[in-house]
Design a protein around this motif. Structure first.
Motif, PDB file in Angstrom:
ATOM      1  N   ASP A 207      -3.873   3.574   6.581  1.00 50.83           N
ATOM      2  CA  ASP A 207      -4.610   2.816   5.569  1.00 50.83           C
ATOM      3  C   ASP A 207      -3.697   2.581   4.370  1.00 50.83           C
ATOM      4  N   ILE A 208      -3.585   1.310   3.983  1.00 54.84           N
ATOM      5  CA  ILE A 208      -2.687   0.955   2.887  1.00 54.84           C
ATOM      6  C   ILE A 208      -3.065   1.679   1.591  1.00 54.84           C
ATOM      7  N   ASP A 209      -4.355   1.936   1.411  1.00 56.41           N
ATOM      8  CA  ASP A 209      -4.797   2.598   0.181  1.00 56.41           C
ATOM      9  C   ASP A 209      -4.209   4.000   0.064  1.00 56.41           C
ATOM     10  N   ASP A 210      -4.148   4.701   1.202  1.00 55.45           N
ATOM     11  CA  ASP A 210      -3.569   6.044   1.184  1.00 55.45           C
ATOM     12  C   ASP A 210      -2.084   5.989   0.822  1.00 55.45           C
ATOM     13  N   ALA A 211      -1.413   4.963   1.365  1.00 54.32           N
ATOM     14  CA  ALA A 211       0.018   4.825   1.068  1.00 54.32           C
ATOM     15  C   ALA A 211       0.234   4.584  -0.415  1.00 54.32           C
ATOM     16  N   LEU A 212      -0.607   3.701  -0.975  1.00 54.32           N
ATOM     17  CA  LEU A 212      -0.485   3.407  -2.402  1.00 54.32           C
ATOM     18  C   LEU A 212      -0.764   4.657  -3.240  1.00 54.32           C
ATOM     19  N   LYS A 213      -1.735   5.416  -2.756  1.00 55.55           N
ATOM     20  CA  LYS A 213      -2.100   6.625  -3.484  1.00 55.55           C
ATOM     21  C   LYS A 213      -0.939   7.637  -3.446  1.00 55.55           C
ATOM     22  N   ALA A 214      -0.333   7.795  -2.263  1.00 52.37           N
ATOM     23  CA  ALA A 214       0.788   8.722  -2.133  1.00 52.37           C
ATOM     24  C   ALA A 214       1.930   8.309  -3.047  1.00 52.37           C
ATOM     25  N   TYR A 215       2.155   7.003  -3.108  1.00 54.17           N
ATOM     26  CA  TYR A 215       3.223   6.490  -3.957  1.00 54.17           C
ATOM     27  C   TYR A 215       2.931   6.797  -5.417  1.00 54.17           C
TER      28      TYR A 215
END
Lengths: 221, 266
Positions: A207-215
């Motif tokens: 999920d792109i949202d998780d990636a953005l959150k990790a970043y």
């Protein structure tokens, strides 16, 4: 499907080999999945795009393209400045093996770019906006499974931007994207999955949202 | 937009062939239309060389050289040398000039070299024919005794040009300073290849040194092919030129293969 297997990359500088930009990157992009690459400046996003596009080769490891993958679509592709827009478009059609329906493709690019009679003029007479219109039209002319896009959507004047954005959405419905963008909304709109590049490694998120959150979690508060 | 749902991946050869074809058209159009009078320069360079030397020869009242008509001697000598000179000059820059094209992974640096060599060879032959026809119209007797030998000599020089370009384009890419020195050192080749003086007339031991230059063998062989009565240099050996050319192509290909990834990245 695109398989990135243990990819290492560093560039030669004038003073010997530079730092490792990518250090053991592994992931598989399944068919029909659009991915956004996320990471700070210098994290290796553009490098990874070039490797996936086959423009550059990894120092170690390999990239396998089991689908039709576009060239990295940036602002200026390989236009020969002395040749006309038409001649340049024809060149790209030819190297992609579309000699048979070249007229059809050239007409498509011409209609899309809307640069009028300049299409028959040498590229060195073009403004940068006209160049990017032509480049964008050209990238839409072929049918790829994966489009590699390095901040493509942000080109041209207001009128063209609207058209480009619509075309891009259309494209995203048919094909997959592998894109770099600093616009969070753009990433969320087009991508389902995300790859977060951090310290030479790649982290896959469904999920792109998780990636953005990790970043964002690594950013200084 | 077209739909290719039953798409099959192209074979490597099919890709290479379509790249060569596309590059050829692109290079040819660029070479002829890059400036308003680009195509005039193409013809003018050898003609100016020819006119200048013809003038010099007229001053010293030499109607024939080594048994050949001076004009014929000059045209064949110049054009055979230009087979090497222009091919090597154009291929040497091929990789750098086409940098932007490697965005398309189908295009490899070596493709640009092959295509440029082919184009220059083609233009060279065209120019030779046109100059010869021009000379005939001016009353020069351009009869060729042994066309096969002329062709073999031209081909040998072309291969030398290709080998040179394959090697020097890599050198030029990584060490542009060294490549400039090589350029400087190779300027006298024009004189040392016997383009503007008959090698047979040079006294020993200097002639033996000049005979080490493979290009001289090509230039002299093409003149000998024009007339079997021509007093060519005594040590003439076309095989020497070919050995040299193939050695250079071999090393050139080796360099291209070894640096194929580095050449793309910059």
């Amino acid at each position: 499907m695109i398989i990135v297997d243990d990819v290492h990359k560093r560039y030669m500088t004038d003073r010997g080999p530079g730092r490792w930009v990518l250090q053991g990157v592994n992931f598989v992009i399944p068919p029909k999945v659009s991915v956004g690459l996320i990471g700070g400046n210098g994290a290796g996003k553009s490098t990874l795009l070039r490797l996936i596009g086959g423009v550059d080769q990894p120092n170690r490891g390999k990239v396998e393209r089991l689908s039709r993958v576009s060239w990295p679509m940036g602002l200026t592709p390989g236009f020969q400045p002395f040749l006309t827009g038409r001649q340049n478009v024809k060149f790209v059609c030819r190297i992609h093996g579309h000699e048979d329906h070249i007229e059809e493709l050239v007409e498509f690019v011409k209609d899309f770019a809307e640069i009028g009679s300049s299409f028959e003029e040498p590229i060195n007479t073009y403004s940068s906006g006209m160049k990017s219109r032509l480049a964008f039209g050209l990238s839409l002319a072929f049918d790829f499974d994966f489009y590699i896009s390095d901040e493509v959507t942000s080109t041209g004047d207001a009128a063209f931007k609207q058209k480009a954005s619509n075309a891009f959405k259309n494209l995203a419905n048919r094909s997959s994207m592998i894109m770099v963008s600093h616009g969070e909304s753009v990433l969320k709109e087009f991508c389902t999955a995300g790859i977060w590049l951090y310290q030479g490694k790649a982290h896959w998120f469904d999920d792109i949202d998780d990636a953005l959150k990790a970043y964002k979690d690594t950013l200084p508060k | 937009m077209t739909d290719y749902s039953n798409h099959q991946p192209r074979s490597s050869w099919a890709i290479t062939l379509s790249v060569w074809k596309a590059l050829f058209l692109r290079e040819a159009v660029t070479r002829i239309t890059s400036s308003r009078i680009a195509w005039i320069w193409l013809f003018l360079e050898p003609i100016v060389h020819f006119a200048f030397m013809m003038f010099m020869m007229t001053v010293v009242h030499s109607r024939t050289i080594g048994g050949l008509d001076t004009a014929e001697w000059l045209i064949i000598g110049l054009m055979s040398f230009f087979m090497f000179k222009r091919v090597s000059a154009q291929t040497k820059n091929a990789i750098k000039v086409n940098m932007a094209l490697y965005t398309y992974r189908q295009v490899q640096p070596i493709d640009t070299i092959f295509v440029r060599a082919y184009l220059e060879g083609f233009l060279g032959i065209l120019l030779t024919i046109m100059l010869s026809v021009g000379a005939v119209l001016f009353g020069v007797d351009m009869v060729i005794d042994d066309p096969l030998m002329v062709m073999a000599a031209f081909l040998g020089l072309w291969l030398m040009g290709l080998g040179w370009g394959l090697m020097l384009s890599v050198l030029d890419f990584f060490l542009p300073d060294i490549s400039k020195v090589v350029d400087m050192l190779s300027t006298p080749l024009y004189i040392l290849s016997g383009v503007m003086m008959p090698i047979a007339a040079i006294p020993e031991p200097y002639r033996r040194w000049i005979e080490l230059n493979p290009l001289a063998h090509g230039v002299e062989a093409s003149r000998l092919g024009v007339s079997s009565f021509y007093h060519a240099m005594p040590g003439l050996d076309l095989a020497y030129l070919y050995k040299f050319a193939f050695a250079m192509i071999f090393f050139g290909l080796l360099l291209q293969r070894h640096y194929r990834f580095q050449l793309v990245a910059k």
